[in-house]
Design an enzyme around this catalytic site. Structure first.
Site, PDB file in Angstrom:
ATOM      1  N   MET A  30     -29.608 -11.026  -8.051  1.00  0.00           N
ATOM      2  CA  MET A  30     -30.092 -12.326  -7.742  1.00  0.00           C
ATOM      3  C   MET A  30     -30.175 -13.162  -8.750  1.00  0.00           C
ATOM      4  SD  MET A  30     -32.924 -11.119  -4.950  1.00  0.00           S
ATOM      5  CE  MET A  30     -34.182 -10.747  -6.266  1.00  0.00           C
ATOM      6  N   HIS A  37     -28.394  -6.203 -15.972  1.00  0.00           N
ATOM      7  CA  HIS A  37     -27.265  -6.826 -15.144  1.00  0.00           C
ATOM      8  C   HIS A  37     -26.044  -6.557 -15.864  1.00  0.00           C
ATOM      9  CE1 HIS A  37     -30.473  -9.439 -13.377  1.00  0.00           C
ATOM     10  NE2 HIS A  37     -30.341  -8.776 -12.444  1.00  0.00           N
ATOM     11  N   GLN A  66     -34.781 -10.857   2.415  1.00  0.00           N
ATOM     12  CA  GLN A  66     -35.496  -9.749   1.978  1.00  0.00           C
ATOM     13  C   GLN A  66     -36.748 -10.082   0.959  1.00  0.00           C
ATOM     14  OE1 GLN A  66     -32.024  -8.914  -0.824  1.00  0.00           O
ATOM     15  NE2 GLN A  66     -33.674  -8.505  -2.527  1.00  0.00           N
ATOM     16  N   GLY A 153     -28.451  -0.535 -10.034  1.00  0.00           N
ATOM     17  CA  GLY A 153     -29.246  -0.161 -11.197  1.00  0.00           C
ATOM     18  C   GLY A 153     -30.694   0.966 -10.595  1.00  0.00           C
ATOM     19  N   SER A 191     -36.638  -7.035 -16.279  1.00  0.00           N
ATOM     20  CA  SER A 191     -36.427  -7.426 -14.897  1.00  0.00           C
ATOM     21  C   SER A 191     -36.786  -9.172 -14.870  1.00  0.00           C
ATOM     22  CB  SER A 191     -37.800  -6.954 -14.142  1.00  0.00           C
ATOM     23  OG  SER A 191     -38.247  -7.692 -13.040  1.00  0.00           O
TER      24      SER A 191
HETATM   25  P1  AMP Z   1     -31.794  -8.027  -9.135  1.00  0.00           P
HETATM   26  O1  AMP Z   1     -31.064  -9.194  -9.678  1.00  0.00           O
HETATM   27  O2  AMP Z   1     -33.120  -7.669  -9.581  1.00  0.00           O
HETATM   28  O3  AMP Z   1     -31.670  -8.064  -7.529  1.00  0.00           O
HETATM   29  O4  AMP Z   1     -30.788  -6.773  -9.688  1.00  0.00           O
HETATM   30  C1  AMP Z   1     -29.577  -6.694  -9.345  1.00  0.00           C
HETATM   31  C2  AMP Z   1     -28.903  -5.182  -9.570  1.00  0.00           C
HETATM   32  O5  AMP Z   1     -29.342  -4.871 -11.052  1.00  0.00           O
HETATM   33  C3  AMP Z   1     -29.702  -4.239  -8.969  1.00  0.00           C
HETATM   34  O6  AMP Z   1     -28.681  -3.089  -8.609  1.00  0.00           O
HETATM   35  C4  AMP Z   1     -30.865  -3.745  -9.820  1.00  0.00           C
HETATM   36  O7  AMP Z   1     -31.034  -2.266  -9.562  1.00  0.00           O
HETATM   37  C5  AMP Z   1     -29.833  -3.900 -11.091  1.00  0.00           C
HETATM   38  N1  AMP Z   1     -31.029  -3.833 -12.382  1.00  0.00           N
HETATM   39  C6  AMP Z   1     -32.089  -4.713 -12.276  1.00  0.00           C
HETATM   40  N2  AMP Z   1     -32.775  -4.450 -13.341  1.00  0.00           N
HETATM   41  C7  AMP Z   1     -32.081  -3.579 -14.152  1.00  0.00           C
HETATM   42  C8  AMP Z   1     -32.284  -2.823 -15.313  1.00  0.00           C
HETATM   43  N3  AMP Z   1     -33.286  -3.219 -16.077  1.00  0.00           N
HETATM   44  N4  AMP Z   1     -31.466  -1.778 -15.796  1.00  0.00           N
HETATM   45  C9  AMP Z   1     -30.591  -1.572 -14.958  1.00  0.00           C
HETATM   46  N5  AMP Z   1     -30.315  -2.143 -13.877  1.00  0.00           N
HETATM   47  C10 AMP Z   1     -31.041  -3.116 -13.379  1.00  0.00           C
END
Ligand code: AMP
Length: 287
Positions: A30, A37, A66, A153, A191
């Site tokens: 996102m 990421h 979502q 992740g 995050s």
């Molecule tokens: P998001 O942009 O938060 O929706 O995350 C996109 C992808 O990055 C998802 O597969 C998450 O699980 C992964 N992700 C987010 N934060 C982390 C982190 N701290 N370590 C590893 N993967 C992450």
């Protein structure tokens, strides 16, 4: 790095890469990129610095489907200029940044994907419709990109289990890879939502991982009663922060089923609110 918001352009580029014999890797996000990421891009690029083996597609899409009506869709952080630079530096080949209109031309999706059971509890119990939105958009991304492998992740462990189940149930021909959680030096999981925390909340937030790590140590030392472990985590979070606990659970890592006694591979997962910011984290423990 190529960047496009159009499905047709993406398909054309992916087709060329596939014709060159490359493995298509999809990393859905996102945006508001951080090293969590980018570490996934690095993992895919490892040993392939010349872009000969893998073709890495990263998507950035804040998926309205979502988010609940009272959640942070509108204020979710976005910075496409910075994201493009970071993605390019990390070695992404194609950055897909569709508009809501491109993904949902009718304004909504009449078809949705609902993965029962594994979506129902933990985050699913507190975010109605969330995993349906996730499964639907990820299924769309899979159909748009047709990747050979998609990276997710561990930070969002329930999401990984939901996607894995969807892929299995719907016979989607790709591999799902689980990538480790990347953390700040003090243990806080990276995050995009960490940017919402004020300095005091940021100072307190590492208690989440510290309490999970401590729980893992207790299990390794022989404790097998989930209630004892859960109470220890809860007490520590209460003592060391103003965080409001949404849930703390111990489940089978494989399918998120409840456990009476800690055994095999379990995941300890939690969600805690710091003011209006909801943080999640988890740890996997094998005994
Ligand atoms: P998001 O942009 O938060 O929706 O995350 C996109 C992808 O990055 C998802 O597969 C998450 O699980 C992964 N992700 C987010 N934060 C982390 C982190 N701290 N370590 C590893 N993967 C992450």
């Amino acid at each position: 790095m190529k960047i496009t918001e159009y499905i047709a352009v993406l398909r054309e580029n992916v087709k060329q890469a596939r014709n060159q014999g490359k493995t298509i890797v999809l990393i859905p996000t996102m945006g508001f990129l951080h090293y969590g990421h980018l570490s996934m891009v690095e993992a895919a690029r490892q040993g392939d610095e010349e872009h000969e083996r893998n073709y890495i597609v990263m998507s950035i899409f804040v998926n309205p489907l979502q988010f609940g009506p009272n959640e942070d869709y509108d204020r979710y952080p976005r910075d496409l200029i910075r994201d493009s630079r970071l993605a390019q530096e990390a070695g992404v080949d194609l950055l897909f940044v569709p508009s809501v209109q491109e993904m949902y031309p009718e304004g909504e999706s009449l078809t949705t994907v609902n993965v029962t059971k594994v979506s129902a509890e933990l985050c699913g119990a507190h975010r109605p419709g969330h995993f349906q939105g996730v499964a639907t958009v990820v299924n769309k991304l899979f159909n748009i990109v047709l990747p050979d492998v998609a990276y997710f992740g561990q930070k969002d462990y329930q999401q990984f289990i939901v996607i894995k189940q969807m892929v299995k149930d719907l016979n989607i021909p790709l591999k799902i890879a689980l990538m480790p959680t990347i953390r700040e030096a003090d243990g806080l999981a990276l995050s995009s939502r960490n940017s919402y925390l004020n300095p005091e909340q940021r100072k307190q937030a590492p208690v989440l991982f510290n309490s999970l790590r401590n729980a893992a140590e207790l299990i390794q030392a022989g404790e097998r009663n989930p209630e004892v472990i859960l109470n220890t985590i809860e007490q520590r979070i209460r003592n060391e922060s103003d965080g409001q606990i949404e849930y703390i659970e111990i489940r089978k890592a494989e399918n998120l089923e409840k456990v009476e006694k800690i055994n095999g591979s379990v995941v300890i997962a939690l969600a805690v609110h710091f003011g209006s910011t909801r943080l999640i984290d988890n740890i996997i423990v094998e005994v």
